[in-house]
Design an enzyme around this catalytic site. Structure first.
Site, PDB file in Angstrom:
ATOM      1  N   PHE A  12       0.824  -1.211   0.000  1.00 50.03           N
ATOM      2  CA  PHE A  12       0.000   0.000   0.000  1.00 50.03           C
ATOM      3  C   PHE A  12       0.861   1.266   0.000  1.00 50.03           C
ATOM      4  O   PHE A  12       0.751   2.125  -0.886  1.00 50.03           O
ATOM      5  CB  PHE A  12      -0.923  -0.035   1.215  1.00 50.03           C
ATOM      6  CG  PHE A  12      -1.715   1.216   1.486  1.00 50.03           C
ATOM      7  CD1 PHE A  12      -2.442   1.831   0.483  1.00 50.03           C
ATOM      8  CD2 PHE A  12      -1.760   1.758   2.766  1.00 50.03           C
ATOM      9  CE1 PHE A  12      -3.192   2.976   0.734  1.00 50.03           C
ATOM     10  CE2 PHE A  12      -2.502   2.892   3.033  1.00 50.03           C
ATOM     11  CZ  PHE A  12      -3.216   3.505   2.028  1.00 50.03           C
ATOM     12  N   ILE A  13       1.749   1.396   0.984  1.00 49.79           N
ATOM     13  CA  ILE A  13       2.614   2.574   1.043  1.00 49.79           C
ATOM     14  C   ILE A  13       3.672   2.503  -0.054  1.00 49.79           C
ATOM     15  O   ILE A  13       3.981   3.503  -0.706  1.00 49.79           O
ATOM     16  CB  ILE A  13       3.283   2.696   2.430  1.00 49.79           C
ATOM     17  CG1 ILE A  13       2.224   2.887   3.524  1.00 49.79           C
ATOM     18  CG2 ILE A  13       4.265   3.864   2.444  1.00 49.79           C
ATOM     19  CD1 ILE A  13       2.793   2.921   4.933  1.00 49.79           C
ATOM     20  N   ARG A  33       7.446 -10.971  -3.909  1.00 49.89           N
ATOM     21  CA  ARG A  33       7.560 -12.369  -3.479  1.00 49.89           C
ATOM     22  C   ARG A  33       7.328 -13.365  -4.602  1.00 49.89           C
ATOM     23  O   ARG A  33       7.611 -14.549  -4.448  1.00 49.89           O
ATOM     24  CB  ARG A  33       6.576 -12.635  -2.341  1.00 49.89           C
ATOM     25  CG  ARG A  33       6.948 -11.931  -1.048  1.00 49.89           C
ATOM     26  CD  ARG A  33       5.970 -12.262   0.052  1.00 49.89           C
ATOM     27  NE  ARG A  33       6.359 -11.642   1.316  1.00 49.89           N
ATOM     28  CZ  ARG A  33       5.629 -11.687   2.427  1.00 49.89           C
ATOM     29  NH1 ARG A  33       4.469 -12.324   2.409  1.00 49.89           N
ATOM     30  NH2 ARG A  33       6.054 -11.109   3.537  1.00 49.89           N
ATOM     31  N   ASP A  59      11.582 -15.029   0.800  1.00 57.72           N
ATOM     32  CA  ASP A  59      11.624 -15.110   2.260  1.00 57.72           C
ATOM     33  C   ASP A  59      12.695 -14.160   2.775  1.00 57.72           C
ATOM     34  O   ASP A  59      13.894 -14.404   2.629  1.00 57.72           O
ATOM     35  CB  ASP A  59      11.934 -16.550   2.694  1.00 57.72           C
ATOM     36  CG  ASP A  59      11.930 -16.725   4.211  1.00 57.72           C
ATOM     37  OD1 ASP A  59      11.763 -15.719   4.936  1.00 57.72           O
ATOM     38  OD2 ASP A  59      12.084 -17.872   4.672  1.00 57.72           O
ATOM     39  N   TYR A 163       2.905  -6.566  17.311  1.00 58.79           N
ATOM     40  CA  TYR A 163       3.169  -5.775  16.099  1.00 58.79           C
ATOM     41  C   TYR A 163       3.911  -4.495  16.444  1.00 58.79           C
ATOM     42  O   TYR A 163       4.915  -4.155  15.805  1.00 58.79           O
ATOM     43  CB  TYR A 163       1.873  -5.442  15.366  1.00 58.79           C
ATOM     44  CG  TYR A 163       2.081  -4.351  14.346  1.00 58.79           C
ATOM     45  CD1 TYR A 163       2.784  -4.609  13.173  1.00 58.79           C
ATOM     46  CD2 TYR A 163       1.657  -3.043  14.589  1.00 58.79           C
ATOM     47  CE1 TYR A 163       3.039  -3.601  12.254  1.00 58.79           C
ATOM     48  CE2 TYR A 163       1.901  -2.031  13.676  1.00 58.79           C
ATOM     49  CZ  TYR A 163       2.593  -2.314  12.515  1.00 58.79           C
ATOM     50  OH  TYR A 163       2.861  -1.314  11.617  1.00 58.79           O
ATOM     51  N   LYS A 167       7.952  -3.318  15.312  1.00 57.68           N
ATOM     52  CA  LYS A 167       8.409  -2.115  14.627  1.00 57.68           C
ATOM     53  C   LYS A 167       9.508  -1.414  15.424  1.00 57.68           C
ATOM     54  O   LYS A 167      10.502  -0.945  14.860  1.00 57.68           O
ATOM     55  CB  LYS A 167       7.233  -1.162  14.400  1.00 57.68           C
ATOM     56  CG  LYS A 167       6.128  -1.714  13.509  1.00 57.68           C
ATOM     57  CD  LYS A 167       6.637  -2.100  12.134  1.00 57.68           C
ATOM     58  CE  LYS A 167       7.075  -0.921  11.307  1.00 57.68           C
ATOM     59  NZ  LYS A 167       7.448  -1.284   9.917  1.00 57.68           N
ATOM     60  N   SER A 212      -5.189  -1.522   7.522  1.00 54.21           N
ATOM     61  CA  SER A 212      -5.708  -0.169   7.695  1.00 54.21           C
ATOM     62  C   SER A 212      -6.801   0.138   6.682  1.00 54.21           C
ATOM     63  O   SER A 212      -7.840   0.727   7.028  1.00 54.21           O
ATOM     64  CB  SER A 212      -4.573   0.859   7.596  1.00 54.21           C
ATOM     65  OG  SER A 212      -3.937   0.798   6.343  1.00 54.21           O
TER      66      SER A 212
END
Length: 338
Positions: A12-13, A33, A59, A163, A167, A212
């Site tokens: 997305f980003i 991938r 991977d 999560y 980060k 999101s």
């Protein structure tokens, strides 16, 4: 023009990061991938095919996974990190991929490409936030903050906690790598909170969106009768987040800096209010909740560094919401999911 590597190019980003670099004349190599993912990116960025290439990295946790991808590039934008809140195994699904993927690409560059001078890593507001503090109304988050979660806590925490920790731990691993190895490159990190805005990457159907986007779409597709609770109270437009990556890559002053990129505070109630007032065709589908409700006492956010050093004027909440909604309405027509 220089060649910039963008990891997880189908995201997305990342799709917007591709746009801002390609629009500026760069050649871009993306990691994906699979061959199918590469084809999807070609379709979504068809006008740039002469300057867009791909390397398959199946991977990111494997030793040397990025060795081939980093060869002969001039810079790297590392966006690849898992974003799942519901996982079976925190270590396998979140912590190891986030941390090892980040260390792995830095190792590959350090070993195989001395011409790279700047790496920009997509971190997150999750790397700033202290979940134990809750809404923490007396605090203002900025680049000076760090999520204090440890690896051992993250192994046994819930998905959201793990999560956020992934980060923070991945970003810390990057800074530790630079400190220890003194490579020929510098690192900058971009820390967006909740990210909304138009989708420009390949979407197979609206039932398979990123976390999101799926949340936003659920507010406008009639699937919710109530406004959900807001978990993170800061937002940014995906186009601004992407632009921050390019500017941080280009500006010498951005070397070794963190940038918290945010338009400010928001709530899901505010999003619903904007949808109901600014996109009339959605009014009957959007939950009303407590219309006009002000934000409760929550932490504040400081974007002054990103504005001052990157020169970004962040899109306001109304613009973000309306653009996202119109994009989904367009996708509904294209995908036949009215």
């Amino acid at each position: 023009m220089p060649i910039v590597l963008v990891t997880s190019a189908s995201g997305f980003i990342a799709a917007h990061i591709l746009n801002t670099f390609l629009d500026s004349g760069y050649n871009v190599r993306g990691t994906v991938r699979s061959i199918a993912s590469a084809e999807h990116v070609r379709q979504s960025h068809a006008k740039y095919l002469d300057r867009l290439s791909f390397v398959i990295v199946e991977d990111i946790t494997k030793p040397g996974a990025f060795d081939e991808a980093v060869k002969d590039v001039d810079g790297v934008i590392h966006t690849q990190s898992p974003f799942w809140l519901k996982v079976e195994n925190n270590e396998r699904d979140l912590l190891i991929p986030a941390i090892q993927g980040t260390i792995g690409i830095l190792e590959s560059i350090h070993k195989h490409n001395s011409r790279v001078k700047r790496i920009v890593i997509t971190s997150s507001f999750a790397a700033l936030t202290d979940l134990s503090r809750g809404q923490w109304p007396e605090h203002t988050y900025s680049e000076a903050d760090w999520n204090p979660a440890t690896y051992n806590e993250a192994k046994v925490g819930n998905g959201a906690f793990a999560y956020c920790a992934s980060k923070s731990l991945a970003e810390k691993a990057a800074w530790d790598f630079v400190e220890k190895n003194r490579p020929s490159f510098t690192v900058s990190t971009i820390l967006p909170p909740v990210v909304y805005g138009p989708n420009v990457h390949h979407i197979r159907d609206l039932a398979h969106l990123n976390e999101s986007s799926a949340m936003f779409y659920s507010l406008m597709n009639g699937s919710r009768s109530d406004v959900p609770p807001t978990g993170f109270w800061a937002i940014v437009d995906v186009r601004d987040a992407a632009l921050a990556h390019r500017i941080a890559y280009e500006k010498p002053e951005a070397a070794s800096q963190r940038y918290f990129v945010t338009a400010g505070n928001f709530s899901f109630q505010q999003i619903c209010d904007i949808l109901r007032s600014e996109v009339p065709e959605l009014r009957s589908k959007v939950p009303e909740g407590n219309a006009g409700e002000l934000l409760p006492p929550v932490y504040k956010v400081n974007n002054e560094k990103a504005q001052r050093e990157l020169g970004i004027q962040f899109k306001p909440l109304k613009e973000i919401v309306v653009a996202t909604a119109h994009n989904f309405l367009k996708l509904e027509k294209i995908l036949g999911q009215l």
